[in-house]
Write an enzyme that holds these catalytic residues in place. Structure first.
Site, PDB file in Angstrom:
ATOM      1  N   ILE A 114       0.833  -1.200   0.000  1.00  0.00           N
ATOM      2  CA  ILE A 114       0.000   0.000   0.000  1.00  0.00           C
ATOM      3  C   ILE A 114       0.867   1.250   0.000  1.00  0.00           C
ATOM      4  O   ILE A 114       1.836   1.350   0.764  1.00  0.00           O
ATOM      5  CB  ILE A 114      -0.913   0.009   1.243  1.00  0.00           C
ATOM      6  CG1 ILE A 114      -1.816  -1.212   1.215  1.00  0.00           C
ATOM      7  CG2 ILE A 114      -1.712   1.289   1.333  1.00  0.00           C
ATOM      8  CD1 ILE A 114      -2.485  -1.508   2.522  1.00  0.00           C
ATOM      9  N   CYS A 115       0.493   2.203  -0.834  1.00  0.00           N
ATOM     10  CA  CYS A 115       1.146   3.504  -0.857  1.00  0.00           C
ATOM     11  C   CYS A 115       0.204   4.507  -0.190  1.00  0.00           C
ATOM     12  O   CYS A 115      -0.778   4.947  -0.783  1.00  0.00           O
ATOM     13  CB  CYS A 115       1.449   3.931  -2.292  1.00  0.00           C
ATOM     14  SG  CYS A 115       2.240   5.547  -2.393  1.00  0.00           S
ATOM     15  N   LEU A 116       0.479   4.794   1.055  1.00  0.00           N
ATOM     16  CA  LEU A 116      -0.282   5.776   1.829  1.00  0.00           C
ATOM     17  C   LEU A 116       0.736   6.517   2.681  1.00  0.00           C
ATOM     18  O   LEU A 116       1.411   5.909   3.523  1.00  0.00           O
ATOM     19  CB  LEU A 116      -1.334   5.067   2.690  1.00  0.00           C
ATOM     20  CG  LEU A 116      -2.263   5.932   3.513  1.00  0.00           C
ATOM     21  CD1 LEU A 116      -3.113   6.839   2.629  1.00  0.00           C
ATOM     22  CD2 LEU A 116      -3.164   5.068   4.381  1.00  0.00           C
TER      23      LEU A 116
END
Length: 184
Positions: A114-116
């Site tokens: 996940i890219c957060l």
């Protein structure tokens, strides 16, 4: 959740009757677990309507699942499962989060990465993890990945972002196909 909270109260209440020494080390509750007791109660009171948290073991608040069921946008009819592990060094380091549902998304790989920004331990833009952040921030951030934080300009899954750029309708169809096969 009540189990850990009552365990904390019991441990605090029994300190005066305990002799110092080795028995103290078996009854210590970590800072992480004390923080999580408070944060989980706050999280449950402020959970987005599109999210549901599941704690398989109420004595282990540091490991839980989150289901996100978006009610708008490309991902509207899906149910996406996330696994959240809170490390012992929490709140100095962010929780580890993985998407368990296969998904076609510019900010989530098909392997669940996940890219957060708030999950980044070191972020150059200043929006990464900080000790002032909580599980509520993580859950609201994951929920927002399906609406206002959906980011095609800085993708982790470049193929999905380029697909959206080339053909929005075909992108929508592929998202729906993934939902039909993996996110029900």
């Amino acid at each position: 959740m009540l189990t850990l909270a009552s365990k904390l109260k019991k441990d605090d209440g029994g300190k005066t009757g305990r002799a110092s020494g080795a028995s103290d080390s078996t009854h210590r509750v970590s800072i992480r677990d004390r923080l999580l007791t408070k944060e989980v109660a706050e999280l449950e009171a402020n959970l987005p309507s599109t999210c549901k948290a599941n704690f398989p073991d109420e004595d282990k608040l540091h490991h839980f699942q989150l289901a996100v069921s978006p009610d708008e946008g490309y991902y509207q009819s899906g149910r996406f499962q996330f696994e959240i592990d809170v490390p012992e060094a929490y709140n100095m380091v962010p929780p580890k989060v993985k998407c368990l549902t296969r998904i076609w998304h510019p900010n989530i790989t098909e392997n669940g990465e996940i890219c957060l920004s708030l999950l980044r331990e070191h972020s150059i833009d200043g929006t990464g993890w900080a000790p002032t952040r909580t599980l509520k921030d993580v859950v609201w951030g994951l929920n927002s990945l399906f609406t206002d934080l959906l980011n095609f300009d800085d993708p982790l899954n470049i193929d999905a972002a380029e697909h959206h750029l080339r053909d929005k309708e075909d992108f929508r169809n592929k998202v729906q196909d993934y939902i039909k096969h993996y996110a029900r």
